[in-house]
Motif scaffolding. Structure first.
Motif, PDB file in Angstrom:
ATOM      1  N   MET A  20     -11.189  12.846   5.625  1.00 26.14           N
ATOM      2  CA  MET A  20      -9.907  12.595   5.899  1.00 26.14           C
ATOM      3  C   MET A  20      -9.546  11.191   6.253  1.00 26.14           C
ATOM      4  N   ALA A  21     -10.471  10.671   7.085  1.00 28.28           N
ATOM      5  CA  ALA A  21      -9.983   9.392   7.972  1.00 28.28           C
ATOM      6  C   ALA A  21     -10.473   8.260   6.904  1.00 28.28           C
ATOM      7  N   ALA A  22     -11.579   8.651   6.211  1.00 25.87           N
ATOM      8  CA  ALA A  22     -12.242   7.777   5.475  1.00 25.87           C
ATOM      9  C   ALA A  22     -10.911   7.366   4.308  1.00 25.87           C
ATOM     10  N   GLY A  23     -10.571   8.700   3.589  1.00 24.04           N
ATOM     11  CA  GLY A  23      -9.692   8.587   2.656  1.00 24.04           C
ATOM     12  C   GLY A  23      -8.271   8.228   3.024  1.00 24.04           C
ATOM     13  N   SER A  24      -7.969   8.206   4.089  1.00 24.80           N
ATOM     14  CA  SER A  24      -6.542   7.532   4.820  1.00 24.80           C
ATOM     15  C   SER A  24      -6.937   6.122   4.892  1.00 24.80           C
ATOM     16  N   SER A  25      -7.952   5.700   5.541  1.00 20.77           N
ATOM     17  CA  SER A  25      -8.403   4.354   5.335  1.00 20.77           C
ATOM     18  C   SER A  25      -8.328   3.613   4.070  1.00 20.77           C
ATOM     19  N   LEU A  26      -8.859   4.230   3.037  1.00 21.58           N
ATOM     20  CA  LEU A  26      -8.946   3.581   1.731  1.00 21.58           C
ATOM     21  C   LEU A  26      -7.426   3.500   1.039  1.00 21.58           C
ATOM     22  N   ARG A  27      -6.600   4.582   1.602  1.00 20.52           N
ATOM     23  CA  ARG A  27      -5.121   4.494   0.956  1.00 20.52           C
ATOM     24  C   ARG A  27      -4.619   3.320   1.460  1.00 20.52           C
ATOM     25  N   GLU A  28      -4.739   3.198   2.763  1.00 22.15           N
ATOM     26  CA  GLU A  28      -4.143   1.998   3.553  1.00 22.15           C
ATOM     27  C   GLU A  28      -4.487   0.730   2.952  1.00 22.15           C
ATOM     28  N   ARG A  29      -5.893   0.696   2.620  1.00 21.63           N
ATOM     29  CA  ARG A  29      -6.385  -0.765   2.213  1.00 21.63           C
ATOM     30  C   ARG A  29      -5.713  -1.044   0.784  1.00 21.63           C
ATOM     31  N   LEU A  30      -5.713   0.235  -0.022  1.00 18.48           N
ATOM     32  CA  LEU A  30      -5.089  -0.265  -1.206  1.00 18.48           C
ATOM     33  C   LEU A  30      -3.375  -0.714  -1.129  1.00 18.48           C
ATOM     34  N   ILE A  31      -2.846   0.017  -0.115  1.00 18.59           N
ATOM     35  CA  ILE A  31      -1.302  -0.591   0.220  1.00 18.59           C
ATOM     36  C   ILE A  31      -1.572  -1.776   0.635  1.00 18.59           C
TER      37      ILE A  31
ATOM     38  N   ARG B 202      -9.061  -4.166  -7.531  1.00 11.49           N
ATOM     39  CA  ARG B 202      -9.934  -5.499  -7.208  1.00 11.49           C
ATOM     40  C   ARG B 202      -9.841  -6.306  -6.062  1.00 11.49           C
ATOM     41  N   ARG B 203      -8.258  -6.200  -5.601  1.00 10.76           N
ATOM     42  CA  ARG B 203      -8.099  -6.958  -4.385  1.00 10.76           C
ATOM     43  C   ARG B 203      -8.722  -6.095  -3.265  1.00 10.76           C
ATOM     44  N   ALA B 204      -8.534  -4.765  -3.388  1.00  7.61           N
ATOM     45  CA  ALA B 204      -9.168  -4.083  -2.329  1.00  7.61           C
ATOM     46  C   ALA B 204     -10.548  -3.564  -2.320  1.00  7.61           C
ATOM     47  N   GLY B 205     -11.319  -4.323  -3.233  1.00  6.49           N
ATOM     48  CA  GLY B 205     -12.611  -4.322  -3.278  1.00  6.49           C
ATOM     49  C   GLY B 205     -12.980  -2.954  -3.780  1.00  6.49           C
ATOM     50  N   VAL B 206     -12.368  -2.114  -4.598  1.00 13.24           N
ATOM     51  CA  VAL B 206     -12.919  -0.851  -4.765  1.00 13.24           C
ATOM     52  C   VAL B 206     -12.877  -0.610  -6.565  1.00 13.24           C
ATOM     53  N   SER B 207     -13.456   0.567  -7.146  1.00 16.90           N
ATOM     54  CA  SER B 207     -13.590   0.737  -8.240  1.00 16.90           C
ATOM     55  C   SER B 207     -12.085   0.872  -8.851  1.00 16.90           C
ATOM     56  N   HIS B 208     -12.076   0.612 -10.322  1.00 17.22           N
ATOM     57  CA  HIS B 208     -10.728   0.743 -10.789  1.00 17.22           C
ATOM     58  C   HIS B 208      -9.965   2.002 -10.752  1.00 17.22           C
ATOM     59  N   GLY B 209     -11.036   3.279 -10.745  1.00 15.87           N
ATOM     60  CA  GLY B 209     -10.387   4.368 -10.638  1.00 15.87           C
ATOM     61  C   GLY B 209      -9.928   4.963  -9.531  1.00 15.87           C
ATOM     62  N   ALA B 210     -10.290   4.111  -8.411  1.00 18.20           N
ATOM     63  CA  ALA B 210     -10.031   4.522  -6.934  1.00 18.20           C
ATOM     64  C   ALA B 210      -8.654   4.888  -6.694  1.00 18.20           C
ATOM     65  N   PRO B 211      -7.806   4.020  -7.020  1.00 20.13           N
ATOM     66  CA  PRO B 211      -6.337   4.085  -6.651  1.00 20.13           C
ATOM     67  C   PRO B 211      -5.738   5.692  -7.397  1.00 20.13           C
ATOM     68  N   ARG B 212      -6.328   5.875  -8.299  1.00 22.67           N
ATOM     69  CA  ARG B 212      -5.579   7.153  -8.832  1.00 22.67           C
ATOM     70  C   ARG B 212      -5.723   8.369  -8.042  1.00 22.67           C
ATOM     71  N   ARG B 213      -6.798   8.337  -6.914  1.00 17.85           N
ATOM     72  CA  ARG B 213      -6.894   9.545  -6.204  1.00 17.85           C
ATOM     73  C   ARG B 213      -5.530   9.517  -5.212  1.00 17.85           C
ATOM     74  N   TYR B 214      -5.063   8.439  -5.152  1.00 15.27           N
ATOM     75  CA  TYR B 214      -3.715   8.433  -4.087  1.00 15.27           C
ATOM     76  C   TYR B 214      -2.665   7.906  -4.721  1.00 15.27           C
ATOM     77  N   PHE B 215      -2.738   7.362  -5.937  1.00 16.29           N
ATOM     78  CA  PHE B 215      -1.678   6.924  -6.554  1.00 16.29           C
ATOM     79  C   PHE B 215      -1.323   7.223  -7.872  1.00 16.29           C
ATOM     80  N   PRO B 216      -1.156   8.611  -8.346  1.00 12.16           N
ATOM     81  CA  PRO B 216      -1.249   8.829  -9.881  1.00 12.16           C
ATOM     82  C   PRO B 216      -0.454   8.439 -10.848  1.00 12.16           C
ATOM     83  N   THR B 217       0.555   7.374 -10.171  1.00 14.42           N
ATOM     84  CA  THR B 217       0.929   6.626 -11.207  1.00 14.42           C
ATOM     85  C   THR B 217       1.435   5.244 -10.850  1.00 14.42           C
ATOM     86  N   HIS B 218       1.685   4.213 -11.367  1.00 11.68           N
ATOM     87  CA  HIS B 218       2.063   2.822 -10.899  1.00 11.68           C
ATOM     88  C   HIS B 218       3.014   3.012  -9.910  1.00 11.68           C
ATOM     89  N   ASP B 219       3.964   3.801 -10.405  1.00 14.22           N
ATOM     90  CA  ASP B 219       5.361   3.893  -9.405  1.00 14.22           C
ATOM     91  C   ASP B 219       5.283   4.409  -8.115  1.00 14.22           C
TER      92      ASP B 219
END
Length: 218
Positions: A1-12, A34-51
């Motif tokens: 959970m902590a790791a996921g939260s950390s990744l979400r914050e990195r993306l933001i 790319r800016r966060a240094g993760v795979s292209h699919g990683a943001p979809r786990r936390y942000f299902p849409t661009h909005d």
């Protein structure tokens, strides 16, 4: 959970950086990844849409603006002086963080999709700020009514929320028109890149407050 939260914050964090440096149009899921240094699919786990990603970035903006509001009113005592401080912070924030400011109020885009059940919607950051301004306007109106006699007693003042919305609209207009250079043109102020024109902006803000709340009385 902590790791996921950390990744979400990195993306933001990456999205905020993109907004501030390149504007909101640059904030795509792939570029953010790319800016966060993760795979292209990683943001979809936390942000299902661009909005959804844009909403999270904008929420950071409201948190930042709210903190600046708190700091600005820390040394003030009257509702009028607090509103004046908030107005200066609002316009200053617009000029300093232009990309974020332009994104924050695009609720036609940002609030158009439901957020995850465990994440608050953007409106829960936006509405408290407006509610605070409305409460200050109501206090100003009450103090004015208590200390001033009117020659038109049957004329009711607009509800505080209406006055607050009109006041906000005027401040937003000052911020945008100053950003575009239009106010400098009509006021004979230095163009963009010249003197910051703080005195002229302060006079505009004072005029807006006088128009909606009545002039200051000694």
């Amino acid at each position: 959970m902590a790791a996921g939260s950390s990744l979400r914050e990195r993306l933001i964090d990456a999205g905020v950086d993109l907004v501030l440096t390149e504007g909101s149009a640059s904030v795509g899921l792939r570029e953010t990844a790319r800016r966060a240094g993760v795979s292209h699919g990683a943001p979809r786990r936390y942000f299902p849409t661009h909005d959804a990603l844009l909403s999270a970035v904008a929420r950071r903006g409201f948190e930042d603006l709210g903190a600046r509001f708190e700091a600005a009113v820390a040394g003030t005592t009257t509702p009028r002086s607090q509103l004046e401080s908030l107005a200066r912070v609002y316009v200053g924030y617009a000029l300093e963080r232009r990309g974020m400011f332009e994104l924050m109020f695009r609720h036609d885009l940002l609030d158009s999709v439901p957020q995850a059940s465990d994440q608050p919607r953007l409106r829960e950051s936006t509405l408290p700020l407006f509610g605070h301004i409305t409460a200050l306007v109501a206090r100003c109106q009450s103090e004015r009514d208590a200390t001033q006699r009117t020659d038109r007693p049957n004329e009711a003042a607009p509800p505080p929320a209406v006055t607050a919305a009109a006041l906000w609209s005027n401040l937003h207009g000052i911020a945008q028109l100053w950003t575009w250079g239009s106010l400098q043109l009509v006021l004979g102020a230095p163009p963009l890149g010249g003197d910051p024109g703080d005195d002229q902006r302060d006079r505009l803000i004072a005029a807006v407050l006088d128009a909606h709340l009545g002039p200051m009385t000694s």
